[in-house]
Design a protein around this motif. Structure first.
Motif, PDB file in Angstrom:
ATOM      1  N   UNK A  24       0.861  -1.363   0.093  1.00 28.34           N
ATOM      2  CA  UNK A  24      -0.025   0.130  -0.124  1.00 28.34           C
ATOM      3  C   UNK A  24       0.942   1.272   0.049  1.00 28.34           C
ATOM      4  N   UNK A  25       1.911   1.362   0.719  1.00 31.04           N
ATOM      5  CA  UNK A  25       2.751   2.560   0.931  1.00 31.04           C
ATOM      6  C   UNK A  25       3.464   2.570  -0.428  1.00 31.04           C
ATOM      7  N   UNK A  26       3.808   1.608  -1.161  1.00 31.98           N
ATOM      8  CA  UNK A  26       4.667   1.663  -2.452  1.00 31.98           C
ATOM      9  C   UNK A  26       3.600   2.341  -3.340  1.00 31.98           C
ATOM     10  N   UNK A  58      -2.605   9.309   1.843  1.00 31.07           N
ATOM     11  CA  UNK A  58      -3.309   8.120   2.555  1.00 31.07           C
ATOM     12  C   UNK A  58      -2.525   6.802   2.551  1.00 31.07           C
ATOM     13  N   UNK A  59      -2.313   6.344   1.165  1.00 32.33           N
ATOM     14  CA  UNK A  59      -1.602   5.259   1.034  1.00 32.33           C
ATOM     15  C   UNK A  59      -0.400   5.020   1.583  1.00 32.33           C
ATOM     16  N   UNK A  60       0.383   6.231   1.485  1.00 28.03           N
ATOM     17  CA  UNK A  60       1.759   6.250   1.789  1.00 28.03           C
ATOM     18  C   UNK A  60       2.044   6.367   3.472  1.00 28.03           C
ATOM     19  N   UNK A  61       1.145   7.295   4.046  1.00 26.33           N
ATOM     20  CA  UNK A  61       1.209   7.293   5.586  1.00 26.33           C
ATOM     21  C   UNK A  61       0.686   6.132   6.242  1.00 26.33           C
ATOM     22  N   UNK A  62      -0.474   5.726   5.740  1.00 29.10           N
ATOM     23  CA  UNK A  62      -1.408   4.560   6.325  1.00 29.10           C
ATOM     24  C   UNK A  62      -0.612   3.281   6.003  1.00 29.10           C
ATOM     25  N   UNK A  63       0.100   3.176   4.824  1.00 31.52           N
ATOM     26  CA  UNK A  63       0.759   1.930   4.762  1.00 31.52           C
ATOM     27  C   UNK A  63       1.809   1.637   5.386  1.00 31.52           C
ATOM     28  N   UNK A  64       2.802   2.958   5.731  1.00 30.85           N
ATOM     29  CA  UNK A  64       3.930   2.931   6.713  1.00 30.85           C
ATOM     30  C   UNK A  64       3.355   2.690   8.121  1.00 30.85           C
ATOM     31  N   UNK A  75      -5.366   3.441  11.537  1.00 27.29           N
ATOM     32  CA  UNK A  75      -4.777   3.661   9.836  1.00 27.29           C
ATOM     33  C   UNK A  75      -5.162   2.540   9.151  1.00 27.29           C
ATOM     34  N   UNK A  76      -5.724   1.489   9.390  1.00 29.82           N
ATOM     35  CA  UNK A  76      -6.328   0.547   8.774  1.00 29.82           C
ATOM     36  C   UNK A  76      -7.769   0.852   8.344  1.00 29.82           C
ATOM     37  N   UNK A  77      -8.346   1.544   9.199  1.00 26.81           N
ATOM     38  CA  UNK A  77      -9.740   2.002   8.876  1.00 26.81           C
ATOM     39  C   UNK A  77      -9.785   3.196   7.766  1.00 26.81           C
ATOM     40  N   UNK A  78      -8.979   4.173   8.192  1.00 22.48           N
ATOM     41  CA  UNK A  78      -8.896   4.920   7.032  1.00 22.48           C
ATOM     42  C   UNK A  78      -8.460   4.564   5.709  1.00 22.48           C
ATOM     43  N   UNK A  79      -7.499   3.609   5.808  1.00 16.71           N
ATOM     44  CA  UNK A  79      -7.133   3.138   4.375  1.00 16.71           C
ATOM     45  C   UNK A  79      -8.281   2.365   3.947  1.00 16.71           C
ATOM     46  N   UNK A  80      -8.866   1.560   4.652  1.00 21.39           N
ATOM     47  CA  UNK A  80     -10.034   0.914   4.153  1.00 21.39           C
ATOM     48  C   UNK A  80     -10.991   1.817   3.778  1.00 21.39           C
ATOM     49  N   UNK A  81     -11.394   2.847   4.334  1.00 19.90           N
ATOM     50  CA  UNK A  81     -12.282   3.738   3.801  1.00 19.90           C
ATOM     51  C   UNK A  81     -12.026   4.441   2.466  1.00 19.90           C
ATOM     52  N   UNK A 111     -10.972  -4.569   1.670  1.00 16.29           N
ATOM     53  CA  UNK A 111     -11.496  -5.723   2.855  1.00 16.29           C
ATOM     54  C   UNK A 111     -10.297  -5.927   3.306  1.00 16.29           C
ATOM     55  N   UNK A 112      -8.970  -6.118   2.736  1.00 20.76           N
ATOM     56  CA  UNK A 112      -7.881  -6.466   3.704  1.00 20.76           C
ATOM     57  C   UNK A 112      -7.614  -5.465   4.870  1.00 20.76           C
ATOM     58  N   UNK A 113      -7.581  -4.151   4.808  1.00 19.21           N
ATOM     59  CA  UNK A 113      -7.605  -3.435   5.835  1.00 19.21           C
ATOM     60  C   UNK A 113      -8.632  -3.430   6.921  1.00 19.21           C
TER      61      UNK A 113
END
Length: 158
Positions: A24-26, A58-64, A75-81, A111-113
């Protein structure tokens, strides 16, 4: 056999969390900085562009954060949303099914997050380290609630 698998579960969850967070961060790094092939085949997204630049952030920060196991559930909830938004706003209007509209990565990440929101970070997470140092924290957030449940189940079967 299931006893051994249960003991390995927090470590398998940790590995799952690290791999998914890194992928996700990539995506975010590629879009923000034009590395790893860049955004959509090359280049980067202009700063402040809605919604792409914010999604990439969101992908970079949340993934990290997910890789580190720091604030994993939030972080997973924000990424999932953000992935649900991407799917329904960008992909789903093109066609109904993810295979038809190119939305498979968004749907899978969503769904993963969401799963990580409910399972927590697993082993080797900074969340656990900070909770252990402060001596506080609720078992559900640090993953210790899972350990207690496994101990109780083992005691019942023994």
């Amino acid at each position: 056999m299931s006893t051994h698998l249960n003991k390995a579960q927090p470590y398998a969850l940790c590995l799952f969390r690290i791999v998914v967070g890194l992928l996700f961060a990539c995506h975010g790094a590629a879009s923000l900085f034009g590395i790893l092939g860049g955004a959509m085949g090359g280049g980067s997204i202009s700063a402040g562009t809605w919604p792409g630049w914010y999604a990439a952030l969101i992908q970079l920060v949340g993934g990290t954060l997910v890789v580190l196991g720091l604030g994993t559930r939030v972080a997973a909830l924000v990424a999932s949303g953000s992935m649900a938004y991407a799917y329904f706003k960008v992909h789903q209007p093109e066609a109904l099914f993810p295979l038809q509209n190119g939305g498979e990565p968004s749907a899978v990440f969503c769904w993963t997050f969401l799963l990580l929101v409910f399972t927590g970070p697993g082993a080797l997470a900074l969340d656990r380290l900070f909770a252990a140092r402060t001596g506080g924290g609720r078992g559900e957030e640090t993953g210790r609630g899972e350990d207690r449940a496994h101990e109780q189940a083992s005691a019942v079967t023994a």
